[in-house]
Design a protein around this motif. Structure first.
Motif, PDB file in Angstrom:
ATOM      1  N   VAL A  34       0.839  -1.199   0.000  1.00 19.38           N
ATOM      2  CA  VAL A  34       0.000   0.000   0.000  1.00 19.38           C
ATOM      3  C   VAL A  34       0.876   1.253   0.000  1.00 19.38           C
ATOM      4  CG1 VAL A  34      -1.690   1.321   1.325  1.00 19.38           C
ATOM      5  CG2 VAL A  34      -1.958  -1.146   1.088  1.00 19.38           C
ATOM      6  N   ALA A  35       1.966   1.228   0.770  1.00 20.54           N
ATOM      7  CA  ALA A  35       2.898   2.358   0.772  1.00 20.54           C
ATOM      8  C   ALA A  35       3.444   2.596  -0.626  1.00 20.54           C
ATOM      9  CB  ALA A  35       4.039   2.096   1.755  1.00 20.54           C
ATOM     10  N   GLY A  36       3.782   1.514  -1.327  1.00 21.86           N
ATOM     11  CA  GLY A  36       4.287   1.650  -2.688  1.00 21.86           C
ATOM     12  C   GLY A  36       3.266   2.264  -3.619  1.00 21.86           C
ATOM     13  N   VAL A  37       2.011   1.830  -3.507  1.00 27.83           N
ATOM     14  CA  VAL A  37       0.955   2.408  -4.346  1.00 27.83           C
ATOM     15  C   VAL A  37       0.835   3.911  -4.078  1.00 27.83           C
ATOM     16  CG1 VAL A  37      -1.530   2.428  -4.805  1.00 27.83           C
ATOM     17  CG2 VAL A  37      -0.334   0.252  -4.532  1.00 27.83           C
ATOM     18  N   LEU A  38       0.903   4.306  -2.798  1.00 25.55           N
ATOM     19  CA  LEU A  38       0.753   5.715  -2.428  1.00 25.55           C
ATOM     20  C   LEU A  38       1.869   6.593  -2.984  1.00 25.55           C
ATOM     21  CD1 LEU A  38      -0.422   5.383   1.299  1.00 25.55           C
ATOM     22  CD2 LEU A  38      -1.808   6.020  -0.689  1.00 25.55           C
ATOM     23  N   ILE A  39       3.115   6.099  -2.920  1.00 29.55           N
ATOM     24  CA  ILE A  39       4.234   6.941  -3.379  1.00 29.55           C
ATOM     25  C   ILE A  39       4.604   6.666  -4.832  1.00 29.55           C
ATOM     26  CG2 ILE A  39       5.155   7.067  -1.026  1.00 29.55           C
ATOM     27  CD1 ILE A  39       7.364   5.134  -1.907  1.00 29.55           C
ATOM     28  N   GLY A  40       3.821   5.819  -5.506  1.00 30.25           N
ATOM     29  CA  GLY A  40       4.100   5.477  -6.894  1.00 30.25           C
ATOM     30  C   GLY A  40       3.655   6.544  -7.870  1.00 30.25           C
ATOM     31  N   PRO A  41       3.987   6.369  -9.149  1.00 33.12           N
ATOM     32  CA  PRO A  41       3.644   7.369 -10.178  1.00 33.12           C
ATOM     33  C   PRO A  41       2.148   7.569 -10.365  1.00 33.12           C
ATOM     34  CG  PRO A  41       5.304   5.815 -10.982  1.00 33.12           C
ATOM     35  CD  PRO A  41       4.783   5.266  -9.695  1.00 33.12           C
ATOM     36  N   SER A  42       1.322   6.633  -9.873  1.00 27.25           N
ATOM     37  CA  SER A  42      -0.125   6.768 -10.041  1.00 27.25           C
ATOM     38  C   SER A  42      -0.744   7.729  -9.026  1.00 27.25           C
ATOM     39  CB  SER A  42      -0.806   5.402  -9.909  1.00 27.25           C
ATOM     40  OG  SER A  42      -0.406   4.539 -10.945  1.00 27.25           O
ATOM     41  N   LEU A  43      -0.057   7.979  -7.880  1.00 31.41           N
ATOM     42  CA  LEU A  43      -0.624   8.860  -6.855  1.00 31.41           C
ATOM     43  C   LEU A  43       0.343   9.993  -6.506  1.00 31.41           C
ATOM     44  CD1 LEU A  43      -2.506   6.312  -4.553  1.00 31.41           C
ATOM     45  CD2 LEU A  43      -3.475   7.963  -6.140  1.00 31.41           C
ATOM     46  N   PHE A  44       0.932   9.963  -5.303  1.00 29.29           N
ATOM     47  CA  PHE A  44       1.740  11.094  -4.856  1.00 29.29           C
ATOM     48  C   PHE A  44       2.973  11.334  -5.733  1.00 29.29           C
ATOM     49  CE2 PHE A  44      -0.075  10.088  -0.453  1.00 29.29           C
ATOM     50  CZ  PHE A  44      -1.114  10.994  -0.642  1.00 29.29           C
ATOM     51  N   GLY A  45       3.482  10.277  -6.336  1.00 29.32           N
ATOM     52  CA  GLY A  45       4.633  10.448  -7.212  1.00 29.32           C
ATOM     53  C   GLY A  45       4.333  11.335  -8.402  1.00 29.32           C
ATOM     54  N   ALA A  46       3.059  11.381  -8.808  1.00 31.82           N
ATOM     55  CA  ALA A  46       2.662  12.198  -9.959  1.00 31.82           C
ATOM     56  C   ALA A  46       2.732  13.694  -9.666  1.00 31.82           C
ATOM     57  CB  ALA A  46       1.243  11.830 -10.382  1.00 31.82           C
ATOM     58  N   LEU A  47       2.866  14.056  -8.383  1.00 33.70           N
ATOM     59  CA  LEU A  47       2.954  15.478  -8.027  1.00 33.70           C
ATOM     60  C   LEU A  47       4.298  16.092  -8.395  1.00 33.70           C
ATOM     61  CD1 LEU A  47       1.308  15.291  -4.469  1.00 33.70           C
ATOM     62  CD2 LEU A  47       0.235  15.964  -6.639  1.00 33.70           C
ATOM     63  N   ASN A  48       5.300  15.229  -8.672  1.00 31.27           N
ATOM     64  CA  ASN A  48       6.645  15.676  -9.069  1.00 31.27           C
ATOM     65  C   ASN A  48       7.304  16.576  -8.030  1.00 31.27           C
ATOM     66  OD1 ASN A  48       6.903  14.374 -11.593  1.00 31.27           O
ATOM     67  ND2 ASN A  48       5.566  15.904 -12.537  1.00 31.27           N
ATOM     68  N   LEU A  49       7.058  16.279  -6.758  1.00 31.88           N
ATOM     69  CA  LEU A  49       7.704  17.019  -5.682  1.00 31.88           C
ATOM     70  C   LEU A  49       8.948  16.271  -5.234  1.00 31.88           C
ATOM     71  CD1 LEU A  49       4.572  17.961  -3.543  1.00 31.88           C
ATOM     72  CD2 LEU A  49       5.793  19.407  -5.185  1.00 31.88           C
ATOM     73  N   LEU A  50      10.043  16.992  -5.046  1.00 28.07           N
ATOM     74  CA  LEU A  50      11.311  16.377  -4.672  1.00 28.07           C
ATOM     75  C   LEU A  50      11.171  15.623  -3.354  1.00 28.07           C
ATOM     76  CD1 LEU A  50      14.337  16.045  -5.312  1.00 28.07           C
ATOM     77  CD2 LEU A  50      14.764  18.088  -3.928  1.00 28.07           C
ATOM     78  N   GLY A  51      11.569  14.365  -3.384  1.00 21.67           N
ATOM     79  CA  GLY A  51      11.570  13.571  -2.167  1.00 21.67           C
ATOM     80  C   GLY A  51      10.258  12.890  -1.849  1.00 21.67           C
ATOM     81  N   ILE A  52       9.248  13.085  -2.711  1.00 23.94           N
ATOM     82  CA  ILE A  52       7.957  12.439  -2.461  1.00 23.94           C
ATOM     83  C   ILE A  52       7.690  11.426  -3.563  1.00 23.94           C
ATOM     84  CG2 ILE A  52       5.475  12.770  -2.149  1.00 23.94           C
ATOM     85  CD1 ILE A  52       5.985  15.496  -1.088  1.00 23.94           C
ATOM     86  N   GLY A  53       8.132  10.230  -3.357  1.00 23.39           N
ATOM     87  CA  GLY A  53       7.780   9.128  -4.226  1.00 23.39           C
ATOM     88  C   GLY A  53       8.510   9.037  -5.547  1.00 23.39           C
ATOM     89  N   PHE A  54       8.042   8.069  -6.349  1.00 14.86           N
ATOM     90  CA  PHE A  54       8.601   7.815  -7.674  1.00 14.86           C
ATOM     91  C   PHE A  54       7.773   8.578  -8.700  1.00 14.86           C
ATOM     92  CE2 PHE A  54       9.457   4.072  -5.050  1.00 14.86           C
ATOM     93  CZ  PHE A  54      10.825   3.931  -5.211  1.00 14.86           C
ATOM     94  N   HIS A  55       8.453   9.408  -9.485  1.00 13.77           N
ATOM     95  CA  HIS A  55       7.735  10.283 -10.412  1.00 13.77           C
ATOM     96  C   HIS A  55       7.374   9.599 -11.721  1.00 13.77           C
ATOM     97  CE1 HIS A  55      10.170  13.582  -8.142  1.00 13.77           C
ATOM     98  NE2 HIS A  55       9.135  13.143  -7.446  1.00 13.77           N
ATOM     99  N   SER A  56       8.056   8.534 -12.066  1.00 16.50           N
ATOM    100  CA  SER A  56       7.795   7.853 -13.332  1.00 16.50           C
ATOM    101  C   SER A  56       8.122   6.373 -13.200  1.00 16.50           C
ATOM    102  CB  SER A  56       8.633   8.468 -14.455  1.00 16.50           C
ATOM    103  OG  SER A  56      10.006   8.188 -14.253  1.00 16.50           O
ATOM    104  N   TYR A  57       7.601   5.589 -14.140  1.00 19.09           N
ATOM    105  CA  TYR A  57       7.890   4.154 -14.127  1.00 19.09           C
ATOM    106  C   TYR A  57       9.318   3.873 -14.588  1.00 19.09           C
ATOM    107  CZ  TYR A  57       2.976   3.463 -13.188  1.00 19.09           C
ATOM    108  OH  TYR A  57       1.735   3.493 -12.590  1.00 19.09           O
ATOM    109  N   GLU A  58       9.933   4.843 -15.263  1.00 17.93           N
ATOM    110  CA  GLU A  58      11.345   4.693 -15.646  1.00 17.93           C
ATOM    111  C   GLU A  58      12.233   4.691 -14.408  1.00 17.93           C
ATOM    112  OE1 GLU A  58       9.208   6.697 -17.180  1.00 17.93           O
ATOM    113  OE2 GLU A  58       9.112   5.564 -19.068  1.00 17.93           O
TER     114      GLU A  58
END
Length: 428
Positions: A34-58
């Motif tokens: 669940v943590a991974g889903v939250l910080i993944g590119p589909s959720l918080f990672g899409a915000l493109n904020l430094l240090g918050i999750g993965f921004h892309s699947y690359e």
């Protein structure tokens, strides 16, 4: 810098979410996913904020080595379940159940999805239906092993479960290769015997041979070291080595010789634990070393799940048929085969539920299935949808089944009070 930051954020998010999960008595592996889903590119990672999750699947693909190593250690640990002393008691049962439940699952999913094809020919082809049926046979050993470890599960069900989960990989490889070969033949009209039969059998045989050789060498090298630190380091290096070697692809005429990392590392652990008298302590220490690696693996796995699959109604509907039929296949196949070989009633009743998780092996099959013209993206979306559901709810179901079977014992009141007293003393 960015990769180190992503790794630290992923581990921190996974560990912190276990605190919330504990309040609802959820397994840690569910919290990691669940943590991974939250910080993944589909959720918080899409915000493109430094240090918050993965921004892309690359970014997630760049951490593929972590997933490879984690799966290697999972398979290495499962190999420890193939000690000859244990197999004398459960080997025949594990083999029969492992094969039969996988075949029953594949056939049941095939039947359900072929039914969908005849009702809605435009939504799902025959080739895609039989390919998905083979993928359904695979079970995720990682989630199951984590639940067993976290709750220190012991008993008749656990003794059978881990060897069966390991056998799923070999059975799944054969079923997928045959089904995918037939699916490609339906499209091209040409039956390729090498693709359907020779390649999967070569992959299994070569994987087991490579793992056995590596296990033999490791068992001979370990006794020359006198410190546990060096012995554990040697074991870790061999897991890394076998994972690297299993990535090789060799051509021999019309056949392609490949390796399954899970089978190679499983055989490494199996041969090592049977030949090395020091294996118990070494594997225990290696498991402790790999714990942070497994946290990262599950958080990354959660981040890789694409929530966009919910956008297509056809994928969701076919995915629901896939999930229901696969769940029935696993439960009924395990129950009837366990009854056939004379297992304990609790094993008969609850084994099938522990086989529901599905992830890495199934997603690996999707990469090959993408070669089906026109059907590749649909197969990938259906499996992604199913993996999302199974990986979040599967560990919870596994914990429940192991508890009902008596393999997970609740902590005594004395242990809980002792922990509370220690925490209270530390806060003073």
């Amino acid at each position: 810098m960015s990769e180190l930051l992503n790794i630290s954020v992923a581990m921190f998010a996974g560990l912190m979410l276990t605190r919330l999960g504990n309040k609802f008595r959820l397994p840690d592996v569910t919290a990691y996913l669940v943590a991974g889903v939250l910080i993944g590119p589909s959720l918080f990672g899409a915000l493109n904020l430094l240090g918050i999750g993965f921004h892309s699947y690359e970014e997630l693909e760049s951490l593929g080595a972590i997933s490879d190593m984690a799966l290697g250690f999972i398979a290495f640990s499962i190999g420890n379940e193939f000690r000859l002393s244990q197999l004398r008691e459960t080997g025949r049962q594990a083999l029969v159940i492992g094969v039969l439940q996988a075949v029953v699952t594949a056939l049941l999913v095939d039947a359900a999805l072929l039914g969908v094809h005849f009702l809605f020919p435009q939504a799902l082809s025959v080739a895609a239906a039989i390919t998905l049926g083979a993928i359904a046979a695979a079970t995720a050993p990682a989630a199951t092993l984590m639940v067993v470890r976290q709750y220190k599960a012991k008993g008749k069900l656990t003794d059978l479960l881990l060897p069966i989960v390991a056998l799923d990989d070999a059975v799944g490889l054969v079923l997928f290769a045959v089904s995918f070969g037939v699916a490609r033949a339906l499209g091209s009209g040409v039956v390729d015997v090498y693709t359907i039969l020779v390649n999967p059998l070569l992959e299994i045989l070569c994987s087991l041979t490579l793992g056995a050789l590596a296990g033999l060498v490791l068992s001979k090298l370990e006794p020359i070291f006198h410190s546990n630190r060096n012995r554990v380091a040697m074991s870790i290096s061999f897991v890394f080595l076998t994972v690297a070697l299993s990535k090789l692809k060799l051509s021999a005429g019309s056949a392609t010789i490949g390796f399954s990392p899970l089978l190679v590392c499983m055989m490494l652990g199996s041969v090592f634990c049977n030949l090395c008298p020091l294996s118990d302590e070494i594997m225990h220490n290696a498991d402790r070393w790999s714990a942070p690696l497994l946290v990262l693996f599950f958080v990354i796995s959660g981040a890789e799940l694409e929530l966009g699959v919910f956008a297509k109604a056809s994928s969701v509907l076919i995915g629901l048929v896939y999930i229901v039929s696969r769940s029935c296949g696993k439960y009924l196949g395990a129950r009837e085969s366990a009854r056939l070989v004379g297992c304990d009633k609790k094993v008969v009743d609850y084994l099938g539920i522990t086989l529901l998780p599905q992830a890495g092996v199934a997603l690996g099959m999707c990469v090959t299935a993408a070669q089906l013209p026109g059907d590749g993206p649909l197969i990938r979306n259906i499996v992604l949808f199913a993996v999302l559901i199974y990986e979040i709810f599967g560990p919870v179901a596994t914990k429940w089944a192991l508890t009902k079977a008596g393999d997970i014992q609740p902590k005594s009141e004395e242990v809980l009070h002792r922990r509370e007293r220690k925490l209270a003393a530390a806060q003073k």
